[in-house]
Motif scaffolding. Structure first.
Motif, short mmCIF file in Angstrom:
data_model
loop_
_atom_site.label_atom_id
_atom_site.label_comp_id
_atom_site.label_asym_id
_atom_site.label_seq_id
_atom_site.Cartn_x
_atom_site.Cartn_y
_atom_site.Cartn_z
N UNK A 256 -17.21 14.35 6.44
CA UNK A 256 -18.05 13.32 5.87
C UNK A 256 -18.31 13.59 4.40
N UNK A 257 -18.33 12.51 3.63
CA UNK A 257 -18.59 12.61 2.20
C UNK A 257 -20.10 12.48 1.98
N UNK A 258 -20.71 13.55 1.48
CA UNK A 258 -22.14 13.56 1.19
C UNK A 258 -22.35 14.13 -0.20
N UNK A 259 -23.06 13.39 -1.01
CA UNK A 259 -23.31 13.85 -2.37
C UNK A 259 -24.69 13.37 -2.81
N UNK A 260 -25.46 14.26 -3.45
CA UNK A 260 -26.79 13.92 -3.95
C UNK A 260 -26.84 14.20 -5.44
N UNK A 261 -27.20 13.19 -6.23
CA UNK A 261 -27.29 13.35 -7.68
C UNK A 261 -28.63 12.80 -8.18
N UNK A 262 -29.06 13.30 -9.33
CA UNK A 262 -30.22 12.74 -10.00
C UNK A 262 -29.81 12.26 -11.39
N UNK A 263 -30.55 11.26 -11.89
CA UNK A 263 -30.31 10.73 -13.23
C UNK A 263 -28.84 10.34 -13.42
N UNK A 264 -28.35 9.51 -12.52
CA UNK A 264 -26.94 9.12 -12.56
C UNK A 264 -26.79 7.72 -13.16
N UNK A 265 -25.81 7.56 -14.07
CA UNK A 265 -25.53 6.26 -14.66
C UNK A 265 -24.92 5.33 -13.62
N UNK A 266 -25.34 4.07 -13.66
CA UNK A 266 -24.83 3.12 -12.67
C UNK A 266 -23.32 2.91 -12.81
N UNK A 267 -22.77 3.12 -14.01
CA UNK A 267 -21.33 2.92 -14.22
C UNK A 267 -20.50 3.93 -13.44
N UNK A 268 -21.13 5.02 -13.01
CA UNK A 268 -20.41 6.04 -12.25
C UNK A 268 -20.44 5.77 -10.75
N UNK A 269 -21.09 4.68 -10.36
CA UNK A 269 -21.16 4.31 -8.94
C UNK A 269 -20.16 3.17 -8.72
N UNK A 270 -19.07 3.49 -8.08
CA UNK A 270 -18.03 2.46 -7.98
C UNK A 270 -17.26 2.47 -6.66
N UNK A 271 -17.63 3.30 -5.74
CA UNK A 271 -16.90 3.35 -4.46
C UNK A 271 -17.92 3.24 -3.32
#
Length: 436
Positions: free
Chosen positions: A64-79
């Protein structure tokens, strides 16, 4: 534990007032990363569908793909196939109003927390106070979808959730309590709870009395206070604003407040001090009144216990007093109409008249009841520069509700109905049935 050893507390808070929001966000993200049980419970709350989570994790043949980030730019959310927009604030967001936003801006927003779970992306907007972040959260989701998808599918792709701080801390506290029970405390979750508690202890869940022990007086009192707060908002019964006592404003002319106190064995003591001033006493001593022997509260009769309170004040400030029961009297009659008019109020205006008060007390109190010592008479009255003081003859009238009964009335962390009904019924009984 020393608060400086909390993994989320900085050594100094200097010039970090505006960092609090970021500190809370970062601590929440790290806690999810370092405590899998906490993370799992948060996902359950956010997805709001145990079957959906089970389905996501059911294929054990793939990683399973699990990833937690903070302060992430919306342009990096694409999948993604689905976006869940989560409000984390003291404000409880109405999810039905989420899609009503119209103030749309195309920009590259920074998302406080982004969780990627296979083909689901969870965007969390966190606030340290009661700010409604619905519009900001909507704009973040809008920009993510617009950059990488057909915006006409926005309402199909995006779902909204409310995860206010009280809900989140209820999850954290439940997880921490379980870990403590099995002897596997997670340091990150515990420190996260303490960090939040230091910022706003009201975000922490209140344990129902049914889950408490009799010696946890502070926690029991907190539940009683929550019921009183509810009555103030919904029934209009004004809560007392004093820090040293818990109660509500009374409307009868012979008393001004009803008090709630937790005794050593967890009982709730409901008390009214009647005749606590000369003005209040007039409504008792100027005419014949009858004090009830029992009070019916929520269908049960409770014995009304009666004591006496003689209060001495100077410039409207209490400086000494007596609390006693019938067993301390040498003979009946101290609380009489004649003594009320002759001795209460500011009728004793000189030290020469204080002798008459001493003689009155000596006449009615047993010699074994050292009223002088209990009043600290010499130090607080005789050997002072006072030329006068006020005195009142009052009653201490109270009922005691056993701890076991409180437990039966309060067995849910999310509902206060039992306690609210109890406090409301107690108030009504003291108002309407105490004195005829």
């Amino acid at each position: 534990m020393n608060s400086h050893l909390n993994v989320f507390n900085t050594y100094t808070k200097k010039e970090r007032v505006y960092q609090l929001e970021n500190d809370l966000t970062r601590a929440f993200a790290i806690c999810m990363q370092e405590d899998v049980l906490f993370f799992y419970e948060v996902l359950k709350a956010v997805l709001n569908d145990d079957k959906q989570l089970d389905l996501l994790l059911s294929n054990t043949e793939v990683e399973n793909k699990v990833n937690i980030n903070i302060q992430q730019n919306s342009s990096n959310i694409n999948s993604y196939e689905k976006i869940i927009a989560v409000s984390l604030s003291e404000f409880e967001m109405n999810v039905n109003h989420f899609f009503n936003q119209t103030n749309l801006h195309e920009y590259d927003p920074i998302c406080d927390i982004v969780i990627e779970l296979n083909d689901i992306v969870i965007i969390i907007e966190a606030k340290r106070d009661g700010v409604d972040c619905k519009a900001q959260l909507y704009n973040q989701a809008y920009n993510v979808v617009k950059k990488s998808n057909d915006i006409s599918k926005f309402s199909e792709i995006v779902e909204s959730r409310d995860l206010n701080w009280k809900k989140l801390m209820q999850i954290a506290s439940k997880v921490s309590s379980f870990q403590k029970t099995v002897g596997q405390i997670n340091r990150f979750t515990l420190d996260f709870i303490n960090l939040v508690k230091g910022h706003n202890p009201n975000w922490l869940p209140e344990t129902p009395i049914a889950a408490l022990t009799a010696n946890q007086g502070f926690a029991i009192r907190r539940r009683i206070e929550s019921a009183i707060n509810y009555l103030e908002v919904n029934d209009g019964i004004k809560k007392l604003t004093y820090n040293d006592r818990l109660g509500m404003v009374f409307t009868k002319p012979w008393a001004q407040e009803i008090l709630f106190h937790i005794a050593d064995e967890g009982q709730l003591v409901v008390t009214v001090y009647a005749g606590n001033t000369k003005a209040q006493g007039w409504h008792l001593f100027s005419r014949e009144v009858e004090i009830a022997k029992t009070l019916n509260i929520e269908g049960k009769d409770y014995e009304l216990q009666q004591g006496y309170h003689i209060k001495l004040t100077s410039f409207q400030k209490f400086f000494t007093g007596l609390w006693f029961r019938d067993t301390e009297f040498n003979k009946p009659g101290l609380y009489s109409k004649e003594n009320y008019f002759n001795f209460t109020g500011r009728s004793i205006k000189s030290k020469g008249q204080w002798t008459a008060l001493e003689q009155l007390f000596d006449e009615y109190f047993l010699s074994s009841y050292d009223w002088r010592a209990k009043l600290n008479w010499e130090e607080k009255v005789i050997n002072t520069n006072k030329s006068q003081f006020d005195i009142s003859f009052g009653y201490e009238l109270f009922v005691v509700i056993p701890f076991e009964e409180l437990k039966m009335m309060d067995d849910s962390a999310t509902k206060l109905d039992g306690l609210v009904n109890l406090i409301r019924a107690s108030y009504k009984a003291f108002e309407e049935d105490l004195i005829k």
